[in-house]
Design a protein around this motif. Structure first.
Motif, PDB file in Angstrom:
ATOM      1  N   PRO A  45       8.011   6.464   2.621  1.00  0.00           N
ATOM      2  CA  PRO A  45       6.795   7.328   2.505  1.00  0.00           C
ATOM      3  C   PRO A  45       5.873   6.566   3.453  1.00  0.00           C
ATOM      4  O   PRO A  45       5.952   5.381   3.752  1.00  0.00           O
ATOM      5  N   SER A  46       4.898   7.252   4.027  1.00  0.00           N
ATOM      6  CA  SER A  46       3.813   6.872   4.503  1.00  0.00           C
ATOM      7  C   SER A  46       2.800   6.243   3.499  1.00  0.00           C
ATOM      8  O   SER A  46       2.965   6.501   2.573  1.00  0.00           O
ATOM      9  N   ILE A  47       1.823   5.433   4.342  1.00  0.00           N
ATOM     10  CA  ILE A  47       0.895   4.833   3.559  1.00  0.00           C
ATOM     11  C   ILE A  47      -0.115   5.718   2.700  1.00  0.00           C
ATOM     12  O   ILE A  47      -0.470   5.404   1.675  1.00  0.00           O
ATOM     13  N   ASN A  48      -0.357   6.912   3.409  1.00  0.00           N
ATOM     14  CA  ASN A  48      -1.045   7.976   2.901  1.00  0.00           C
ATOM     15  C   ASN A  48      -0.450   8.440   1.796  1.00  0.00           C
ATOM     16  O   ASN A  48      -1.052   8.663   0.508  1.00  0.00           O
ATOM     17  N   LYS A  51      -0.507   5.951  -1.222  1.00  0.00           N
ATOM     18  CA  LYS A  51      -1.854   5.965  -1.677  1.00  0.00           C
ATOM     19  C   LYS A  51      -2.240   7.243  -2.777  1.00  0.00           C
ATOM     20  O   LYS A  51      -2.771   7.000  -3.867  1.00  0.00           O
ATOM     21  N   GLN A  52      -1.683   8.245  -2.334  1.00  0.00           N
ATOM     22  CA  GLN A  52      -1.549   9.605  -3.236  1.00  0.00           C
ATOM     23  C   GLN A  52      -1.020   9.248  -4.679  1.00  0.00           C
ATOM     24  O   GLN A  52      -1.282   9.368  -5.640  1.00  0.00           O
ATOM     25  N   ILE A  53       0.206   8.840  -4.296  1.00  0.00           N
ATOM     26  CA  ILE A  53       1.166   8.454  -5.490  1.00  0.00           C
ATOM     27  C   ILE A  53       0.459   7.408  -6.355  1.00  0.00           C
ATOM     28  O   ILE A  53       0.463   7.561  -7.616  1.00  0.00           O
ATOM     29  N   SER A  54      -0.087   6.376  -5.798  1.00  0.00           N
ATOM     30  CA  SER A  54      -0.832   5.258  -6.469  1.00  0.00           C
ATOM     31  C   SER A  54      -1.873   5.672  -7.279  1.00  0.00           C
ATOM     32  O   SER A  54      -2.086   5.316  -8.583  1.00  0.00           O
TER      33      SER A  54
END
Length: 184
Positions: A45-48, A51-54
């Motif tokens: 996964p990308s960092i973005n 971030k969305q998942i978290s």
């Protein structure tokens, strides 16, 4: 160092929230197919995306990067403590209460026999220290002061401060202290 399994961590947090991959996908805007690949470890996964998942799972992002530590390696059994003894006085001892000295803090138990001392001269170390007297009465020589401490008292010793512990009573004295960073 343990390798971190982000995919396993994401799956675990999703299941804790009782969400399906499809539900998580709808809330994050990531396709179910990509989420499935991320959880299987076949896509990164990308960092973005992380971030969305978290955000949706309400989990701090860094939690995905934490690997499990076997809990038994965190336990120090009473009869298995590492002991530091001194040849000139084998009645005086330190016991390591933390599993090792690899962390950011070290917890020790110091046992001083009646009329005994931690050392002949005051010494210092780079770590900051906080001590709590569990049992007995002790005299702390701290820099140019002498402080009388009794059972239940605690004291903070700043880094690089010369000090020495002395048991002034007629029974054993026990002091628990924490040092950061570890210095023993």
């Amino acid at each position: 160092m343990n390798e971190v399994d982000i995919s396993k961590n994401i799956t675990e947090y999703r299941k804790r929230k009782k969400m399906t991959i499809k539900e998580l996908a709808n809330l994050t805007g990531v396709t179910p197919s990509l989420l499935s690949q991320i959880e299987k470890g076949s896509a990164n996964p990308s960092i973005n995306t992380l971030k969305q998942i978290s955000s949706v799972l309400d989990v701090p992002l860094f939690n995905f990067f934490i690997s499990d530590v076997p809990t038994e390696s965190l336990v120090v059994r009473k009869d298995s403590r590492k002991k530091i003894m001194f040849p000139e006085d084998d009645s005086f001892a330190y016991e390591l209460l933390t599993p090792n000295s690899k962390g950011e803090i070290e917890l020790m138990l110091m046992k001083i026999p009646p009329q005994g001392a931690s050392s002949k001269e005051q010494f210092s170390h780079k770590g900051e220290e906080v001590a709590y007297v569990i049992k007995g009465d002790v005299r702390l020589h701290l820099m140019n002061s002498v402080i009388e401490l009794n059972s239940g008292d605690s004291v903070k010793i700043p880094p690089h401060s010369s000090h020495k512990w002395e048991n002034v009573g007629n029974c054993d004295c026990e002091v628990i202290f924490a040092v950061t960073p570890p210095s023993f």
